[in-house]
Design a protein around this motif. Structure first.
Motif, short mmCIF file in Angstrom:
data_model
loop_
_atom_site.label_atom_id
_atom_site.label_comp_id
_atom_site.label_asym_id
_atom_site.label_seq_id
_atom_site.Cartn_x
_atom_site.Cartn_y
_atom_site.Cartn_z
N ALA B 3 -11.22 9.34 0.54
CA ALA B 3 -10.68 8.56 0.87
C ALA B 3 -9.21 8.61 1.79
O ALA B 3 -8.31 9.59 1.63
N ASN B 4 -9.04 7.75 2.74
CA ASN B 4 -7.79 8.02 3.40
C ASN B 4 -6.38 7.08 2.79
O ASN B 4 -6.68 6.00 2.57
N LEU B 7 -3.96 4.60 4.35
CA LEU B 7 -4.57 3.21 4.99
C LEU B 7 -4.88 2.60 3.33
O LEU B 7 -4.63 1.10 3.60
N ILE B 8 -5.97 3.72 3.04
CA ILE B 8 -5.59 2.12 1.70
C ILE B 8 -4.80 1.19 0.56
O ILE B 8 -3.99 0.49 -0.09
N VAL B 43 -8.50 -3.90 7.73
CA VAL B 43 -7.70 -1.97 7.56
C VAL B 43 -8.74 -1.27 6.62
O VAL B 43 -8.95 -0.07 6.25
N LEU B 44 -9.43 -2.20 5.44
CA LEU B 44 -10.37 -1.84 4.28
C LEU B 44 -11.25 -1.13 5.00
O LEU B 44 -12.34 -0.81 4.59
N PHE B 45 -11.79 -2.20 5.68
CA PHE B 45 -13.19 -1.69 6.49
C PHE B 45 -12.97 -0.61 7.12
O PHE B 45 -13.89 0.09 7.78
N LEU B 46 -11.58 -0.43 8.08
CA LEU B 46 -11.46 1.10 8.21
C LEU B 46 -11.90 1.76 7.35
O LEU B 46 -12.15 3.20 7.95
N VAL B 47 -11.23 2.10 6.24
CA VAL B 47 -11.23 2.97 5.40
C VAL B 47 -12.30 3.25 4.79
O VAL B 47 -12.75 4.46 4.70
N VAL B 48 -12.93 1.81 5.02
CA VAL B 48 -14.95 2.04 4.24
C VAL B 48 -15.64 3.01 5.45
O VAL B 48 -16.72 3.38 5.11
N SER B 49 -15.15 3.18 6.91
CA SER B 49 -15.97 3.42 7.59
C SER B 49 -15.21 4.98 7.57
O SER B 49 -16.18 5.54 8.81
N GLY B 50 -15.05 5.58 6.93
CA GLY B 50 -14.80 7.34 7.47
C GLY B 50 -13.75 7.73 7.83
O GLY B 50 -13.22 6.89 8.45
N PRO B 51 -13.91 8.22 8.22
CA PRO B 51 -12.86 9.12 9.43
C PRO B 51 -12.98 8.35 10.78
O PRO B 51 -13.86 8.15 11.46
#
Lengths: 952, 152, 538
Positions: B3-4, B7-8, B43-51
């Motif tokens: 997890a980033n 971002l989180i 931003v959460l969607f960025l988190v879950v989209s991986g690297p």
């Protein structure tokens, strides 16, 4: 047998028409239905009473055991005959009871006929649930009948009480029946009775629940109070429902279950105990009544107690006597009620202190009454006598049959005392109705057609005949009672079986009863004294207290749960988010595998955004909050860039800008500061909840992200996006093709939101016209670049020139962006938003006329067109034989430029473009022009420049 | 999948402060809160989209691309937020127009019932018992239609 | 009709209304055209729903991948028995409500009123509901919710009166919150599984660690619980629904909460068949039933009483879901169908009462049984149905649920049974109170009760609302002086009666209907038919 019941309801449905045609004589036609049922039943019943019951089965909802099972056995058959017979006679009676042109009988006749059907269904039902269905139907219909004259508050309450009490019992019974069904594996009564489930706690509980229903329906202690109240119903109803039919349902159910379940723990104590208690209480109350109808009502309560005690005793002779008593009571009690009806309608009162001299005036009616009352009192040669003899005989042997002498003696004494009271109030009834009373001038009854008085006479006569028909009836009633183990004597109905103890007991009862009546004054005084000295708990008051308690509880519960305050509701939701999945989060939590970030840019932007967010919360100035919000928005778009999502970044920037301007357009009207509330505990509470939610969302993200094992489905998108979707920009292909279904959905959201905005702003204002039909306006002064009518201090020539120069370029660019979006960042959304911003600039520079010049179309039209285009471009491929939203790739060779690589999904993008432009237009028209107009209304002409200043 | 952290954290702070605002009474403030939450969820969607990776556009670069699906979902979410927020603003304006404030008012009917609860009263529709006796109501009326008489 | 076209029928219930909405807006100025378009659209949708029901019952779930992309890439819509059943009943209800509102619109404002907002929004609403029922993709389900929510925002604030703005705000903000929850849930689900396709989720959830799966399950349940108005997340509903125009309230009460219940049912049975969370759900259902009905008893306005019974009876459906046995699920489905129709009918009747008497406040009503016999019948039958009086459908559904509860055993399940029984008794009490007050009790003399200001924009968005005001106020006065009231407006009464007949039909055809719901429950329990329909065998 189904058709008999259905017939009742069908005819009931037509009764309003019949009443319109025949007025009250329609009852004569309606009476044919139960009469026909009676005749039809004679065959099956005689067979059943010879031990050959008939059953029929129709599947309805077998999954829940609810099938149309009906049957005629010795018990149900006899009761069915009673119900249909009395029903027919009562309906006939109604034809004279009601006044001509009564405006309510169209409803009444239908309900009463329907009730007869329901009652028949109840006794013929051979399925526990069918039984319950008709059980509740009789409850509801009696509710309507009791409320026949709803003008009086007391009548409405009486109806409601009857409904609630009997339904309460009914629902308890339903649970019990469900239990029986589950325990015995079948819902058919005949099968359950044939082999009852193994005794046990579950069975006992189920039976207890069922009995609650039976007692409530038959108005036994402590539910007895609803029955006297039910006398608000017209007298024929009292005669039928509350004497012959409905209140017998409980007795019938007890009698039905007794052969199989009489040995269930608690069965006999409850039924015999409550039965006798009710018998005594009802009798005592009856002796204190002046309204002869109420006197009969309490008499009925008393008799019902007697009946339940008999059929519940669970010995062969008692059951036999009980069945006989049910029939006898049905005959004489309905007869007496009908007599009361005749007197009421012909004299106009039912108060025995006012009734006098009717014996000479109405000899025929008098004879009828004497016969029926004698049957009630159990005097010889009448059905009531033979039945009661059998009953006394049965209870004389009860102790022996049950091997429990104490019980037997108690029960015997109880019913003897009860019979004494019965004799007393029977005498009181006859005396009260017909005797000449000193000092009361004789009533002068009106004349009625003889048929009116004939009906009760018939019923009374039947009682007389049945008295002599003992030999005929005995074997038929015995068919039912033979289900019980043989007792110490074989029960029979006869006018004379020697000087048995039963006979002596009857003599005692009659003598004592007469005595009670003769010395009624001292007795009454004594009763008053006793009752006043020891106030017995009054069931009705208790019931009222319970209902009041329920209502109070309801108010309290609602007052605490229903705060009506939005922050509370949201708070509850947020706390639930922290608590419910939060607990699972705690369980699922393990040391998360984290990386700090993917690139330094994320860190920098992240810090800025965090700061901006916190400041947004703290800011009390609206504009400041919105601008800080913008910071987080633009920060998000930078994060998108840093993550490799150019389309997102582009859209986010445009959306953020658009949103900012929209905010400002509205905020210019609102006070500059948020309504200031004191710095208090609530604020800390909010911050606490916010923090908790933020933490748990972060936690969810950690756990969920770490749990990822499978490869995302989008991993395989690249190839098909190009091969099949015909675009290099995967995100755009996904938007207009792979997940175009989502996009259509979000388009409709935009469309709806836009129309909603317009509907809120242009509400009930004539300005609507202007909104619907935008028109070009001529420039007021020719030297202006734009057709603006803004006031000079608000005009900025430079801004106008720039606007005019830039506008068309921007529009062209937006279109380009839309088309090129398929292969490089852009697409319909970006294009549309840019066009929207261009319009926004026109508006800001030149005001609303300028906007109308820039886009002389109705926003609604653009929106609708966009949505339609998108939907059609989805449907089009279907007509071309493809699938919905399936895109085709067309390469059109163009001489000079080479080749135009066109994908049909571009049309879809056009739809998107149009919708977004429409939204922009709509927002500007509503929140821009519309609000301008409102302001002009208020400020009278020129909008206040300071208020109207819009930051650009 | 790791997890980033940054971002989180951003997600947590944005959502948290958004919720804090949402619990306010001023409608515009609530809307600001929801936009804030919306940004956080993007931003959460960025988190879950991986690297992070290259833009998911074919032929742009050879590097591994970022996961496009969350981007699509985020984009849809952004646009929907735009629509609903704009509507919410119109609503806030309307509320201000009607009441002179954009604060969300409490529900009146609930208030009535809360007052009853405070005064230990029964509900307005409760039928208190009284001494009146039920009666079918035909008693005492002496209207008699001629056809009731026996033909002499 | 080619087979490929027939396969795409799954899309019709969504795409057709959207197309219709677009056309309605484009023809915004021609009210007649709008009416025709709307009615035709919904008729077509009803027809397609019928076909879908038949096909899904005979040939198993009807799946279609939009745009011809393979399921694991694109979005697929699936109509299995559950979806088609709910789709059919909801579209029928929607059609009736549309007709009713047309009737009301005509009655209120005369022929030439441009209802430029109502029709398109209403169509979009139905599209959203259908999409929610059909979607086999978690994110697309979210979009479906957003569609119906956005249109519901517009409908609930129609006319923009102060009361509607207040209650509308509560509704909108709570819905925004639930949407945010939904996005969080979706993001987490995708993070953990890398997909949003129901079928794939069903397979991939099994591989997740149990506690993580439970976390995701609770996130989804919480979202849907807000939408379905499950206690303690239910308080917003009675504050927001009653003030809206009668047809709007009716369709909201009928459909919107049930969409939430449907989503629960779908996710519970398809994604989390093994983690039942029975205790939690049972407690939630018991509290929802009891607290909800308590609220109904305390109210003094017909619409509010009905709103609280709505909340309370959500508990029945939740009870079935919690029991999760085949009978329980079948009962829940049956109860959903029953409740959609009966609740809508009752709110439409309440609208008629309001139209006739100018109010639904029980203190200002009376004597309707005598003066409006037809109306009283129209109220009494569905009211008894709602109270679970046999043989109506409400009783049948309740019976199935009770049996399921007793079979399940355990004190908590039995507590649920007791709560269910108590709730139906109190429901009966509540509607009987309405009956006693509004229909039996003679109207107190009209002078002493002040006429409530009648809402001009009964179908809001009408741009000629002012005329609406005047006519309304006129009628207000005429009613007050004349206890006979107005004749029932036929064009409003007929759709209501039609819907009432549907509720009765649910009883008459209960046999086949219940058989169908039980087959649907079987399908849900097997799961494989659904998954294979989406992903193809193997």
């Amino acid at each position: 047998m189904v058709f008999l019941v259905t017939l009742h309801f069908l005819v009931a449905a037509t009764s309003p028409v019949l009443v319109r045609m025949l007025d009250r004589r329609a009852f004569l036609v309606l009476a044919l239905v139960p009469a026909a049922s009676f005749v039809w039943l004679l065959g099956p019943v005689s067979r059943a009473t010879e031990g050959r019951p008939t059953y029929e089965h129709r599947a309805w909802i077998p999954q829940i055991g609810l099938d149309l099972d009906f049957g005629v056995n010795a018990l149900s058959g006899i009761v069915a005959l009673l119900v249909t017979g009395v029903g027919a006679l009562v309906l006939v009676y109604c034809a004279w009871y009601f006044r001509p042109h009564d405006t309510e009988i169209w409803r009444f006749s239908g309900v009463l006929t329907g009730f007869a059907g329901a009652m028949l269904g109840l006794v013929l039902a051979d399925n526990v649930y069918v039984l319950y269905v008709f059980w509740e139907l009789t409850t509801v219909l009696s509710f309507l009948l009791i409320g026949h004259n709803p003008e009086r508050r007391a009548n409405r309450r009486a109806a409601l009480n009857a409904l609630i009490v009997t339904t309460f019992g009914g629902l308890a019974m339903l649970v019990g029946l469900v239990g029986l069904h589950a325990l015995s594996g079948t819902a058919r009564l005949s099968e359950i009775l044939a082999d009852p489930p193994e005794p046990g706690a579950a069975v006992t509980a189920s039976i207890a629940l069922v009995l609650v229903g039976a007692l409530a329906k038959s108005a036994l202690l402590p539910f007895h109070f609803w029955l006297p109240g039910a006398m608000a119903a017209p007298t024929p109803v009292s005669a039928y429902l509350h004497a012959a039919a409905m209140v017998k349902a409980g007795v019938y159910l007890v009698a039905l279950l007794a052969p199989a379940f009489a040995d269930t723990p608690g069965w006999r104590p409850v039924l015999i105990g409550l039965g006798i208690a009710t018998m005594l209480l009802g009798g005592l109350r009856a002796l204190r009544q002046y309204d002869v109808k109420l006197l009969l009502a309490y008499g009925t309560v008393s008799q019902l107690g007697f009946l339940v005690a008999m059929v519940g005793a669970g010995t062969r002779s008692a059951a036999f006597a009980g069945l006989a008593l049910v029939c006898a009571h049905g005959l004489f009690k309905s007869a007496l009620f009908l007599v009361v009806g005749v007197i009421d309608r012909s004299v106009g009162t039912r108060d025995l202190r006012e009734l006098s001299g009717l014996r000479q005036a109405r000899p025929f009616l008098f004879v009828t009454t004497v016969v029926a009352a004698a049957s009630m009192a159990g005097l010889p040669v009448l059905f009531g006598f033979t039945a009661k003899e059998a009953a006394l005989a049965a209870f004389v042997d009860l102790g022996e049959d049950l091997g429990h002498p104490g019980w037997g003696l108690f029960a015997l004494v109880g019913i003897v005392v009860g019979s004494v009271l019965t004799v007393a109030y029977s005498a009181r009834f006859v005396w009260g109705t017909f005797a000449d009373k000193p000092g009361v001038e004789p009533c002068t009854p009106r004349d009625f057609s003889p048929w009116f008085a004939a009906v009760p006479a018939v019923l009374a006569a039947l009682g007389l005949v049945a008295g002599f028909a003992g030999p005929f009836l005995t074997p038929r009633f015995a068919t039912y009672s033979d289900q019980f183990p043989a007792g110490s004597h074989e029960a029979l109905l006869t006018l004379w079986h020697g000087f048995t103890p039963a006979l002596w007991l009857s003599v005692v009862a009659v003598a004592a009863g007469i005595a009670l009546f003769v010395w009624r004054r001292p007795v009454a005084a004594a009763q008053h004294a006793i009752v006043d000295r020891f106030p017995f708990p009054d069931a009705e008051r208790a019931y009222q207290a319970v209902m009041r308690g329920v209502d109070r509880l309801a108010v309290e519960v609602t007052g605490t749960t229903q705060r009506g305050s939005l922050p509370v509701y949201l708070g509850i939701i947020m706390v639930a988010l922290v608590v419910v999945p939060g607990l699972a989060l705690v369980r699922a939590w393990e040391r998360p595998e984290v990386r700090l970030s993917d690139n330094p840019l994320q860190i920098v932007v992240g810090v800025v955004m965090v700061a901006a967010a916190v400041l947004t919360v703290r800011s009390r100035r609206r504009l400041r909050a919105v601008l800080l919000l913008g910071v987080t928005g633009y920060g998000t778009s930078i994060l998108f860039v840093a993550h490799g999502a150019p389309d997102l970044a582009l859209t986010q920037v445009l959306v953020e800008t658009f949103l900012l301007v929209t905010f400002v357009l509205v905020l210019r009207r609102l006070p500059p500061f948020f309504s200031d509330r004191p710095f208090n505990i609530a604020r800390w509470w909010r911050v606490g909840v916010g923090t908790a939610v933020g933490l748990s969302v972060a936690g969810f993200a950690f756990v969920a992200t770490n749990a990822r094992t499978a490869t995302p489905i989008s991993a395989g998108w690249a190839e098909p996006a190009y091969e099949y979707g015909g675009g290099k920009n995967i995100v755009n292909v996904a938007l207009v093709d792979i997940r175009a279904w989502d996009t259509i959905g979000e388009l409709s959201v935009l469309v709806v939101a836009a129309t909603g905005i317009a509907s809120l702003i242009f509400l009930l204002t004539d300005r609507a016209g202007r909104q619907v039909r935008p028109r070009r306006v001529l420039t007021p002064d020719s030297n202006a670049w734009l057709a603006a009518n803004l006031h000079d201090q608000r005009r900025s020539i430079v801004f106008e020139i720039v606007t005019r120069l830039v506008f068309h370029t921007v529009i062209v660019f937006s279109v380009y962006l839309m088309i090129s979006g398929h292969n490089s960042p852009g697409g319909g959304f970006a294009g549309g938003l840019i066009a929207g911003l261009a319009l926004m600039i026109r508006y800001l520079a030149g005001g609303r006329e300028e906007l109308d010049n820039a886009a002389p179309v109705d926003a609604g039209f653009v929106l609708g067109l966009g949505l339609a285009v998108a939907a059609l471009s989805g449907l089009l491929p279907t007509l071309l034989g493809g699938g919905v939203l399936q895109s085709a790739i067309i390469d059109i060779p163009i001489p000079v430029l080479g080749e135009l690589h066109l994908v049909t999904s571009v049309f879809f993008d056009v739809g998107v473009y149009l919708v977004v432009v429409g939204l922009a237009l709509d927002v500007l028209r509503s929140l821009g022009s519309g609000i301008d107009a409102h302001m002009e209304d208020e400020d009278g002409g020129a909008p206040d420049p300071t208020k109207d200043k819009v930051p650009v | 999948m790791t997890a980033n952290l940054v971002l989180i954290i951003v997600v947590g702070v944005l959502v948290g402060s958004g919720v804090t605002l949402v619990l306010e009474r001023s409608l515009t403030r609530i809307l600001v809160g929801f936009v804030l939450i919306g940004n956080g969820l993007n931003v959460l969607f960025l988190v879950v989209s991986g690297p992070a990776g290259a833009a998911p556009i074919l032929g742009l670069s050879g590097d591994p691309m970022a996961d496009p699906l969350p981007q699509v979902m985020a984009l849809t979410a952004i646009v929907i937020t735009l629509g609903t927020t704009a509507f919410g603003l119109a609503l806030a304006y309307r509320a201000w127009q009607l009441t002179g404030t954009d604060d969300v008012q409490d529900d009146l009917e609930d208030d009535l019932i809360r007052r009853r609860a405070a005064r230990d009263e029964v509900s307005a529709t409760f039928d208190e018992a009284d001494s009146e006796l039920p009666d079918e109501g035909y008693a005492g009326d002496s209207t008699l239609a001629p056809e009731d008489e026996v033909p002499a | 009709m080619s087979d490929s076209l027939l396969d795409q029928l799954v899309l019709a219930p969504v795409i057709l209304p959207l197309l219709g909405a677009g056309l309605c807006l484009a023809f915004g100025r021609f009210a007649e055209a709008q009416r025709v378009i709307s009615i035709l659209t919904l008729l077509a949708v009803v027809a397609s729903a019928c076909v879908l029901l038949v096909r899904s019952d005979q040939h198993g779930p009807q799946a279609f991948n939009v745009g011809g992309w393979p399921a694991e890439i694109g979005i697929s819509l699936v109509a299995d028995r559950l979806s088609s059943l709910l789709l059919l009943i909801s579209t029928i209800v929607t059609l009736c409500v549309l007709l009713y509102s047309i009737g009301q619109g005509i009655v209120e404002f005369g022929r030439d009123t441009p209802l430029s907002v109502f029709y398109p929004t209403f169509l979009v609403l139905s599209a959203g509901v259908s999409n929610a029922f059909l979607s086999a993709d978690l994110f697309n389900l979210f979009v479906g919710f957003e569609i119906l929510l956005a249109s519901s925002y517009v409908l609930i604030t129609l006319g923009g009166t102060e009361a509607r703005v207040r209650s509308g705000t509560i509704y909108i903000i709570v819905s925004l919150a639930s949407s945010a929850l939904f996005l969080i849930a979706i993001a987490c689900v995708y993070a953990a599984t890398g997909t949003v396709n129901f079928a794939q989720l069903a397979l991939r959830m099994q591989d997740l660690p149990g506690s993580t799966a439970t976390m995701l399950q609770l996130l989804l349940l919480l979202t849907f619980a807000v939408k379905a108005a499950v206690f303690p997340l239910s308080a917003w509903l009675p504050d927001s629904y009653p003030t809206a125009p009668a047809p709007v309230t009716a369709v909201f009460a009928g459909l919107l909460t049930k969409v939430g219940v449907y989503a629960m049912l779908r996710t519970q049975t398809l994604l989390f068949p093994t983690h039942e969370l029975r205790t939690l759900l049972l407690w939630a259902s018991v509290l929802t039933m009891v607290v909800g009905i308590m609220g109904a008893v305390a109210q003094s306005d017909i619409k509010r009483v009905l709103s609280f019974t709505l909340v309370s009876h959500i508990g029945f459906m939740l009870f079935g879901i919690a029991i999760a046995s085949e009978l329980g699920v079948a009962g829940a489905i049956f109860y959903i169908i029953h409740h959609i129709t009966v609740q809508t009918t009752l709110f439409l009747v309440a609208g008629l009462v309001e139209y006739r008497s100018g109010t639904t406040n029980l203190d200002r009503l009376g004597g309707l049984a005598r003066h409006a016999p037809v109306l009283s019948v129209m109220f009494f039958v569905p009211a008894m149905n709602l109270a679970g009086i046999p043989p109506f459908s409400g009783f049948l559904g309740k019976l199935a649920l009770l049996e399921a509860g007793v079979d399940a055993g355990g004190w908590l399940a039995l507590l649920g049974v007791a709560a269910a029984v108590a709730t139906s008794l109190l429901t009966l009490y509540a509607v009987a109170k309405i009956w006693n007050r509004a229909f039996w009790q003679p109207l107190a003399d009209p002078e002493d009760d002040t006429p409530v200001p009648f809402d001009p924009a009964v179908l809001g968005g009408s741009l000629h609302g002012r005329s609406g005001v005047s006519t309304a106020t006129q009628r207000e006065t005429t009613w007050k002086t004349d206890t006979e009231g107005e004749r029932l407006p036929v064009r409003m009464a007929l759709p209501t009666i039609a819907l009432g007949l549907v509720t009765v039909a649910l009883t008459v055809f209960a046999g086949p209907l219940f058989a169908m719901t039980e087959r649907a429950a079987e399908e849900l329990h097997e799961r494989t038919p659904y998954i294979e329909a989406v992903l193809g065998d193997g």
